[in-house]
Design an enzyme around this catalytic site. Structure first.
Site, PDB file in Angstrom:
ATOM      1  CD  GLU A 212       2.533  -0.001  -8.107  1.00 18.50           C
ATOM      2  OE1 GLU A 212       2.882  -0.140  -7.091  1.00 18.50           O
ATOM      3  OE2 GLU A 212       2.135  -0.760  -8.827  1.00 18.50           O
TER       4      GLU A 212
ATOM      5  CG  ASP B 296       6.041  -8.825  -9.279  1.00 14.50           C
ATOM      6  OD1 ASP B 296       5.700  -8.494  -8.235  1.00 14.50           O
ATOM      7  OD2 ASP B 296       6.044 -10.320  -9.672  1.00 14.50           O
TER       8      ASP B 296
ATOM      9  CD  GLU C 196       1.818  -6.856  -6.241  1.00 19.92           C
ATOM     10  OE1 GLU C 196       1.122  -7.350  -5.433  1.00 19.92           O
ATOM     11  OE2 GLU C 196       2.376  -5.582  -6.056  1.00 19.92           O
TER      12      GLU C 196
HETATM   13  C1  XIL Z   1      -1.546   0.091  -2.693  1.00 20.16           C
HETATM   14  C2  XIL Z   1      -2.006   1.507  -2.739  1.00 20.16           C
HETATM   15  O1  XIL Z   1      -1.185   2.637  -2.784  1.00 20.16           O
HETATM   16  C3  XIL Z   1      -2.944   1.489  -1.361  1.00 20.16           C
HETATM   17  O2  XIL Z   1      -3.768   2.856  -1.072  1.00 20.16           O
HETATM   18  C4  XIL Z   1      -3.821   0.288  -1.184  1.00 20.16           C
HETATM   19  O3  XIL Z   1      -4.293   0.321   0.313  1.00 20.16           O
HETATM   20  C5  XIL Z   1      -3.258  -0.938  -1.540  1.00 20.16           C
HETATM   21  O4  XIL Z   1      -2.410  -0.949  -2.665  1.00 20.16           O
HETATM   22  N1  XIL Z   1       1.656  -2.798  -5.518  1.00 20.16           N
HETATM   23  C6  XIL Z   1       0.685  -2.395  -6.582  1.00 20.16           C
HETATM   24  C7  XIL Z   1      -0.416  -1.190  -5.884  1.00 20.16           C
HETATM   25  O5  XIL Z   1       0.565  -2.612  -7.580  1.00 20.16           O
HETATM   26  O6  XIL Z   1      -1.434  -1.341  -6.453  1.00 20.16           O
HETATM   27  C8  XIL Z   1      -0.362  -1.238  -4.443  1.00 20.16           C
HETATM   28  O7  XIL Z   1      -1.043   0.116  -4.097  1.00 20.16           O
HETATM   29  C9  XIL Z   1       1.142  -0.973  -3.960  1.00 20.16           C
HETATM   30  C10 XIL Z   1       1.963  -2.337  -4.117  1.00 20.16           C
END
Ligand code: XIL
Length: 320
Positions: free
Chosen positions: A228, A159, A105
């Site tokens: 994700e 990202d 990111e």
């Molecule tokens: C999130 C987790 O899912 C949560 O449990 C935590 O509180 C915050 O982070 N982008 C990412 C992830 O790269 O690491 C994030 O994960 C979500 C957004």
């Protein structure tokens, strides 16, 4: 790890990303000069490896979930912190982690359209402690350090909102620029092996945008990972963020979500040659970080949802 979850993981998956436990705020010393905290992640990873699950590492260099001391001090100190952190963590996980999100990111949330054609270096997230100390160079430094630390692992830039074409263009320019420079030095492979599209989508995600972005990264010769994936059916930000806020989905929400999952997986299958991994962000709606939006394939009782069956068979959306 809870047995039900573990059973589900080893039944359905072959790669796992730990949701939080390999982030810098978990692994790095709490204070400068202190001890690393590998044990929580190690316990999970060792159990997964015993069951033939591969581990993707998430994440080395990020502006969030990172102790403040790591980005404080003179540029030379911060540079040392970055290099030492990557070297220590990658050495610890050598042979156990097959790919890493090296930088997470780093690009601005909202690209100014007028500036889109400027160098990618003008489009970075300026509130990042790494950026503040080191400027745009921290990105290439992180990847070069990671490559030297362990040449056997794949290195990713990760990202969100890369379905936004403006942001996708900036990321593609950045990755291509860094890879071109690396190759001009006589290296045959890319420095940045691939881009992770996080895929935190809602029901209104435009599938053509996702397609255009995948194609954009394919065109610059890197792999594309869906890193994700979750599809919220209600806005799960702000006061509604976090786990255990799930309430039953309406039938309509279930169907709509299943259709979007099916559309995305149809697209991912078309591009399967270029997509080595698809990772879901969370297993079940109750424990998801966006539980209010019920974004997962399993409900809070670990029953598979319509979306689960849509992913198994994305071409059969009749009846949905
Ligand atoms: C999130 C987790 O899912 C949560 O449990 C935590 O509180 C915050 O982070 N982008 C990412 C992830 O790269 O690491 C994030 O994960 C979500 C957004």
């Amino acid at each position: 790890m809870m047995d039900d979850y573990f059973d589900l993981i080893i039944k359905h998956f072959n790669v796992v990303t730990l949701e939080n436990q390999m982030k810098p705020d978990h692994l790095a010393p709490r204070q400068r000069g202190g001890e690393y905290n590998f044990s929580t992640a190690d316990n999970m990873i060792n159990e997964l490896l015993l069951n033939d699950i591969l581990i993707h590492g998430h994440t080395l260099v990020w502006h969030n979930q990172t102790h403040s001391w790591m980005t404080e001090g003179t540029p030379a100190q911060v540079r040392d912190n970055l290099v030492n952190y990557i070297n220590t963590v990658m050495a610890h996980y050598k042979g156990k982690v097959f790919s890493w999100d090296v930088v997470n990111e780093a690009v601005m949330e909202r690209i100014n359209p007028g500036e889109q054609n400027n160098s990618w270096k003008t489009q970075l997230r300026t509130e990042s402690g790494w950026y503040k100390a080191l400027g745009a160079d921290f990105i290439e430094l992180a990847f070069r350090t990671a490559r030297e630390a362990d040449p056997d692992v794949e290195l990713y830039y990760n990202d969100y909102h890369l379905n936004n074409q403006r942001k996708a263009i900036v990321v593609a320019n950045m990755v291509k620029d860094i890879n071109d420079r690396y190759k001009r030095e006589g290296n045959e492979r890319n420095l940045i092996d691939g881009v992770g599209m996080q895929g935190h989508y809602s029901l209104t995600v435009n599938i053509d945008d996702v397609r255009n972005t995948i194609q954009r990264f394919v065109d610059i010769g890197v792999k594309v990972v869906i890193s994700e994936l979750d599809i919220e059916t209600r806005n799960a930000w702000g006061t509604n963020s976090g786990p255990r806020k799930d309430t039953p989905m309406t039938q309509q929400e279930q169907k709509q979500q299943a259709v979007v999952y099916a559309q995305l997986f149809k697209l991912f299958k078309e591009y399967s040659e270029f997509i080595p991994r698809i990772t879901l962000w969370g297993l079940d709606d109750e424990n998801s970080w966006k539980s209010f939006g019920n974004p997962c394939l399993w409900d809070g009782d670990l029953n598979p949802k319509q979306s689960f069956f849509a992913v198994l068979n994305p071409n059969r959306t009749k009846g949905l």
